[in-house]
Enzyme design. Structure first.
Site, short mmCIF file in Angstrom:
data_model
loop_
_atom_site.label_atom_id
_atom_site.label_comp_id
_atom_site.label_asym_id
_atom_site.label_seq_id
_atom_site.Cartn_x
_atom_site.Cartn_y
_atom_site.Cartn_z
N CYS A 146 -19.35 -10.33 15.53
CA CYS A 146 -20.50 -9.44 15.47
C CYS A 146 -20.40 -8.62 14.19
O CYS A 146 -19.80 -9.07 13.22
CB CYS A 146 -20.58 -8.54 16.70
N HIS A 176 14.65 11.23 -10.44
CA HIS A 176 15.44 11.90 -11.47
C HIS A 176 14.51 12.80 -12.27
O HIS A 176 13.71 12.31 -13.09
CB HIS A 176 16.12 10.87 -12.38
#
Length: 619
Positions: free
Chosen positions: A26, A533
Site C-alpha cells: 500500500c 586527541h
C-alpha cells in the site's frame, strides 16, 4: 536506503519466497500473507535497514517501509515471483490463511483498493483545488476551461467501477476483461440515462435503476460471483467453445442480475450507511469528529483504516460530500505536529534525522506511518499527545459541519477539499488546535529522550561513529602532524572545534584518560577503539587549560561530557587545536566510509568504520 539489500533481507526474514502466499503493498507497507508464521524471523525483519516497523494486522504480516515502499516492492519482484497477478489477488483470497471475518474483509478491501489509492487521491486533490478556485471566483464554472479541468479531475471517480473491476478480478482470480465488460455496462451512457426513469422493465420484469457512477459494492460482489461462475463453466464446457462462451454467459447473467437485485440492494445499503454517518455528524457532529479524529491513527496501526474506504465512497456517491474525512485531517496533522515536537526537542541525532522527514511527510503528504512507527509510538507520549490533538481538532472541525467534497488523503495540500463545506472559522480553529496542542505538549512535557548510540552496528559489523565535538570536519590528511595525517595510528576524521567540550560519541568504556586531559580513549562493546586527541602536541601543556570529567574504567553513555578545554588559551599558547578522531585498531577496522566534511555538531554522523569482514566480503 539500498532497496535491493532491504528487499532481500525482508524476504529472507519472512521465511523466503516459499513461505509467502501473497504480497501486495500500500502507500507505506509491504503486506505479506504468510504460510507458516513460525518461519518468520520477526527480529531480523525489524532490524533490517529501511524497515520502520513490522506487525501482524488484518490477517497479514505488515512491514512498514514508508514512502519508498514501491521501490522495495519492485526489488522483491525482481528476485522472486511474488507481486504478480496471482500473488496480489485471488490466490490470497482462496488459499491463504482465512482468519476471522474482519481480517478477511480488511485484507480484501486492502488488496482491491490499494492500487487505486494514489490515482483517487491525486484526482481528488485536483477536484478539491478546482472547487476552491470556483469558491474564490478564480475560475468561472461556465467556461470550457472549467469543463475540461472538471473532466480531468472527475473521470476516475466517475468510472471507478472499471478500475475496481480490474483489481477485484486480480483478487478473486477472475477474467479481468470480462469484469471490465460487466463494469462497462454499469456506466454505459444509455444505462446511466435510465437512472430515475419510471417503468423500466427487462423482459417484463420491473427494474429499479440506480446510479452505478462511482459505485463500489455492486462490482465487487459481481466479480466475486463471476470468479465462481467462470470456474464452473471452464470445467463444464468443451475446450473448443469455453473461452468465448464463458464471457458471454457471465455478462448476460450477471449484468441483469445486478440491475434487478444487487444494484438496488447495494444502493439501499450504501444509502443507509451514508444516512447513518450523516445522522451522527448532524445530531452530534462533535462526537463523530472526536471519535474519528482520535481513533483514526489507531485504525491505521492495526490496518483497519481500509474498512472505511467503501464508506467514504458510498457517502460521496450518495451525498456528494464525505463527513468522515474532515476530522481525519486533525488526526493526521496532530501526529505530524507531535513528531515535529520531537524533532525540535530531541538531542538524539538519529531520532532527529528520522523525525525531520517524518514531519514533512505527515504534513504535506498525509503519510504518518514513518512518524507513528519510527518516532511517536516508540516514545509513547508523543503518540498520546497526537491522539489528544486529533480528538480536540476533530471535534471542532465536525462541530462546524465541515466535510470533504472529494476523496483525498488528509494533508495540508489537500485542505482545499474542505473549503466551502461548513464553518470556515471552526475549520481553521480545529486545524490550529490539532497542530498546536500536540506540538506544545511534546515540546513542553517532553518524553524520554533516548541517548545517542553513535556506534550503531550497520549490516552486523560496520560501525557508525558520530561527532564528539561541535566544529568543522576536515580530512585527516589536513592535520598538521605526519603521524595522524598519514593514518599510521588509524583511519578517521579530524575536527576543528568551535566549542571547548568533548562528548562521548557512543556508549563506551573509558580505556584511556590521560592525566594531561588532552586525549581520551574509548572502547565500544563491539570492539572498536576510538581515540579523541585534542590538538597537536598539546601534551606539552601538562594538563593546563584542560579539565577531564571522567576516569579510566568508567562506563559512559552517548552524549556524556568527557572533558572541557579552553580553545582561546590553547591557541594563544601557540598550539594547533585540530582534533583527530580515529579508530586505533586498524586490523579490525582497516577503512572508513562516508566521512563528514564541513560544519558538524556533536552527535552528527562523522564516519563509518568498515570492518575487516565487510571488506573481505566486498572483495
Amino acid at each position: 536506503m539500498d532497496y535491493s539489500k532491504t528487499a532481500a533481507a525482508v524476504l529472507k526474514g519472512v521465511g523466503g519466497e516459499e513461505n509467502v502466499q501473497s504480497l501486495v503493498h500500500c502507500a507505506t507497507r509491504l503486506r505479506f500473507v504468510i504460510k507458516d508464521d513460525a518461519k518468520v524471523d520477526k527480529a531480523a525483519v525489524k532490524a533490517t535497514p529501511g524497515v520502520i516497523a513490522a506487525a501482524e494486522a488484518g490477517g497479514q504480516y505488515q512491514v512498514v517501509i514508508g514512502n519508498e515502499v514501491p521501490e522495495v516492492f519492485a526489488e522483491i519482484t525482481k528476485i522472486s515471483k511474488l507481486g504478480g497477478a496471482s500473488s496480489s489477488g485471488g490466490q490470497a483470497a482462496q488459499d491463504g490463511p482465512k482468519g476471522n471475518l474482519v481480517n478477511r474483509f480488511i485484507a480484501m478491501i486492502s488488496a482491491i483498493f490499494t492500487p487505486l489509492v494514489w490515482a483517487l487521491a491525486g484526482t481528488g486533490l485536483m477536484k478539491a483545488f478546482l472547487a476552491a478556485a470556483v469558491t474564490f471566483a478564480w475560475i468561472d464554472n461556465t467556461t470550457t476551461t472549467y469543463t475540461i479541468l472538471n473532466a480531468l479531475s472527475d473521470a476516475f471517480i466517475n468510472f471507478l467501477p472499471l478500475a475496481l473491476a480490474i483489481t477485484a478480478a486480480k483478487y478473486f482470480n477472475a477474467s479481468q476483461f470480462t469484469s471490465l465488460a460487466i463494469a462497462g455496462s454499469f456506466v454505459y451512457p444509455s444505462i446511466v440515462a435510465l437512472n430515475g426513469v419510471p417503468d423500466i422493465t427487462f423482459f417484463g420484469i420491473p427494474v429499479t435503476m440506480v446510479s452505478y457512477v462511482s459505485s463500489v459494492i455492486p462490482i465487487i460482489v459481481i466479480v466475486w460471483l463471476q470468479s465462481h461462475g467462470e470456474r464452473f463453466l471452464y470445467a463444464a464446457l468443451p475446450a473448443a467453445i469455453r473461452r468465448f462462451v464463458t464471457p458471454m454467459i457471465m455478462v448476460i447473467i450477471l449484468v441483469p442480475l445486478t440491475f434487478l437485485v444487487i444494484g438496488p440492494l447495494s444502493n439501499l445499503i450504501s444509502t443507509g450507511l451514508a444516512g447513518g454517518i450523516g445522522w451522527v455528524f448532524t445530531v452530534v457532529p462533535w462526537l463523530g469528529g472526536a471519535i474519528m479524529g482520535g481513533l483514526w491513527q489507531v485504525f491505521v496501526i492495526f490496518g483497519l483504516h481500509w474498512g472505511f474506504v467503501p464508506l467514504m465512497t458510498a457517502e460521496l456517491q450518495s451525498t456528494g460530500l464525505i463527513y468522515i474525512t474532515a476530522p481525519l485531517f486533525a488526526a493526521v496533522l496532530a501526529q505530524a505536529a507531535a513528531v515535529a515536537g520531537v524533532w525540535v526537542r530531541t538531542r538524539n541525532s538519529n531520532l532527529k534525522s528520522l523525525a525531520a522527514p517524518a514531519t514533512l511527510s505527515g504534513f504535506l503528504a498525509g503519510i504518518t506511518e514513518p512518524a507513528i512507527y519510527g518516532v511517536n509510538l516508540p516514545l509513547k507520549r508523543p503518540f498520546v499527545f497526537g491522539v489528544v490533538g486529533g480528538v480536540l481538532g476533530g471535534a471542532l472541525i465536525s462541530a462546524g459541519g465541515v466535510a470533504a467534497n472529494a476523496f483525498v488523503l488528509p494533508s495540508l495540500l489537500a485542505l482545499p477539499a474542505l473549503f466551502g463545506t461548513g464553518n470556515t472559522v471552526m475549520l481553521i480553529l480545529g486545524l490550529l488546535v490539532a497542530i498546536i496542542v500536540p506540538f506544545g505538549l511534546t515540546v513542553i512535557l517532553g518524553f524520554k529522550d533516548p541517548a545517542n548510540d553513535a556506534a550503531a552496528v550497520v549490516d552486523g559489523t560496520d560501525l557508525e561513529v558520530l561527532s564528539p565535538l561541535d566544529g568543522t570536519a576536515v580530512a585527516l590528511s589536513e592535520v598538521p602532524d605526519a603521524v595522524f595525517a598519514g593514518g599510521d595510528l588509524g583511519k578517521g576524521v579530524a575536527i576543528i572545534p568551535r566549542v571547548g567540550a568533548v562528548y562521548a560519541p557512543f556508549d563506551a568504556l573509558v580505556v584511556a584518560a590521560f592525566p594531561t586531559g588532552h586525549a581520551i580513549g574509548l572502547q565500544h562493546a563491539d570492539g572498536a577503539d576510538v581515540l579523541i586527541h585534542v590538538g597537536i602536541d598539546t601534551v606539552k601543556l601538562g594538563g593546563k587549560y584542560f579539565s577531564l570529567k571522567v576516569e579510566k574504567g568508567q562506563q559512559v553513555k552517548a552524549g556524556d561530557l568527557l572533558l572541557e578545554f579552553d580553545i582561546n588559551a590553547i591557541t594563544a599558547a601557540g598550539y594547533d587545536i585540530t582534533t583527530p578522531v580515529i579508530i586505533t585498531n586498524p586490523k579490525k577496522y582497516p577503512a572508513i566510509g562516508s566521512p563528514a566534511s564541513g560544519p558538524v555538531a556533536h552527535g552528527d554522523p562523522l564516519f563509518l568504520a568498515i570492518a575487516e569482514e565487510e571488506l573481505a566480503t566486498a572483495k
